[in-house]
Design an enzyme around this catalytic site. Structure first.
Site, PDB file in Angstrom:
ATOM      1  N   GLU A 193       0.811  -1.208   0.000  1.00  0.00           N
ATOM      2  CA  GLU A 193       0.000   0.000   0.000  1.00  0.00           C
ATOM      3  C   GLU A 193       0.853   1.270   0.000  1.00  0.00           C
ATOM      4  OE1 GLU A 193      -4.142   0.070   0.461  1.00  0.00           O
ATOM      5  OE2 GLU A 193      -2.923  -0.823  -1.120  1.00  0.00           O
ATOM      6  N   THR A 247      -6.022   7.109  -6.478  1.00  0.00           N
ATOM      7  CA  THR A 247      -5.964   7.494  -5.073  1.00  0.00           C
ATOM      8  C   THR A 247      -5.046   8.689  -4.841  1.00  0.00           C
ATOM      9  OG1 THR A 247      -6.428   5.224  -4.387  1.00  0.00           O
ATOM     10  CG2 THR A 247      -5.445   6.681  -2.739  1.00  0.00           C
TER      11      THR A 247
END
Length: 379
Positions: A193, A247
């Protein structure tokens, strides 16, 4: 890192030896994961005593569910797993490759966005997490090959990168008998991530642990699993438009400073959200989810038709509505599947009329299990 990782611990209900293949939602419903690890750490290293664990299977497949991060006011510290959607990773012993190496042999999907994914394991989300697990286990005597099936579109706000990372971490860990704890698997997922979208666990935490997850602390990392009572109805309406919202781009839209008034309001709504989960109060949950005054106002203008879609959801009977993660998927909540289908139809219509975008609605429920083994082949 070895010293820091060694401090990771987990509640008795989720011990290191407990296989994910055998895990039940009830056994994990009150789990607390604490990982005393610095945010400055660059990799997950071994916490095992075995110098090189033997594989237990020739191949093994794991599935990880989609996740909804933030849930309105819970930016970067609240998330949950939802059923029906997710990614699948198969890890297999590869006798044709150099021992200790990892490769991604194929990526399959019915989604056009997946065509841009790299098979380089140092770049691909699944590969990064798998490599972190291999380092933690000190895998050196065998090579591993991954195959990834993407069920989640990229940049959808449904935890696509986290699902790939979670499925890969679980698949590789279970290939060797599952010696790593949930806390160590979350750390492996975070390795992925932080390289792809930032160091936040509100997707990968619930993708691995299932259910609702609260990130109480990032320094040290501590995750709390919130139990939504069994037997209570909670329906998620997920409407995804034909539009990608990376994102990093959506995070760049966030305010650098927050007023005390907005901080207090969002904090109180986040606290109400946690209480609503524990009480299975879907009306309060929806109200709290709808009340983000910091992040949603900045991101909504970047999603064509978002304001009209939210209005359509609430007018159709949803208890609440907000952006799922960084978007563009929009989440609505209700307590009835049939009502959820109707709400989804109205939201799809609103995306077309208000934003000029085609969209697809999925009606889901809470995934209480998280990443799990779905197939395996013994040696």
């Amino acid at each position: 890192m070895a010293a820091a990782a060694a401090q990771c611990n987990i509640s008795p209900s989720t011990s290191r030896s407990h296989s994910i293949y055998r895990r039940s939602p009830i056994q994990l419903r009150l789990a607390t994961v604490r990982c005393c690890v610095s945010l400055q750490t660059s990799s997950l290293t071994s916490t095992t005593t075995s110098p090189d664990p033997p594989p237990h299977f020739t191949s093994l497949s794991a599935f990880a569910p989609a996740t909804v991060a933030n849930l309105g006011p819970g930016f970067d510290f609240l998330g949950c797993a939802v059923d029906s959607l997710g990614d699948t990773v198969t890890a297999a012993i590869d006798p044709a490759s150099p021992p200790g190496s990892l490769s991604i042999s194929s990526i399959t999907s019915d989604l056009p966005s997946s065509a841009k994914l790299s098979r380089d394991p140092h770049v691909n989300c699944a590969g990064i997490a798998a490599l972190a697990v291999m380092r933690a286990l000190r895998v050196r005597s065998v090579a591993i090959s991954l195959t990834l099936h993407k069920g989640l579109p990229l940049g959808s706000g449904l935890g696509s990168s986290a699902a790939s990372a979670a499925a890969a971490a679980v698949a590789v860990n279970e290939l060797f008998g599952g010696p790593l704890s949930l806390s160590e698997l979350v750390l492996a997922g975070l390795e992925s991530e932080k390289k792809v979208s930032g160091y936040h666990a509100d997707n990968v935490g619930p993708a691995i642990m299932g259910g609702f997850v609260l990130i109480r602390s990032y320094e040290p990392l501590e995750l709390l699993r919130l139990n939504f009572p069994e037997g209570k109805e909670l329906v998620f309406v997920l409407v995804s438009p034909d539009f990608e919202a990376p994102t990093k781009k959506m995070r760049a839209a966030l305010p650098a400073d927050v007023s005390m008034k907005d901080h207090v309001k969002n904090s109180s709504q986040a606290a109400a959200l946690v209480a609503a989960v524990l009480q299975a109060n879907v009306r309060l949950l929806g109200s709290a989810v709808s009340s983000d005054g910091i992040v949603e106002p900045r991101r909504a203008p970047l999603i064509p038709g978002m304001v009209g879609v939210k209005r359509a959801a609430l007018e159709a009977g949803a208890t609440g509505c907000t952006i799922s993660g960084a978007g563009p998927t929009v989440l609505a909540l209700t307590d009835c599947e049939e009502k959820g289908k109707y709400i989804g139809e109205k939201m799809v219509e609103a995306f077309l009329t208000e934003g000029g975008l085609k969209a697809k609605a999925t009606v889901s429920r809470l995934d209480r299990v998280g990443a799990r083994v779905i197939d395996k082949n013994a040696l």
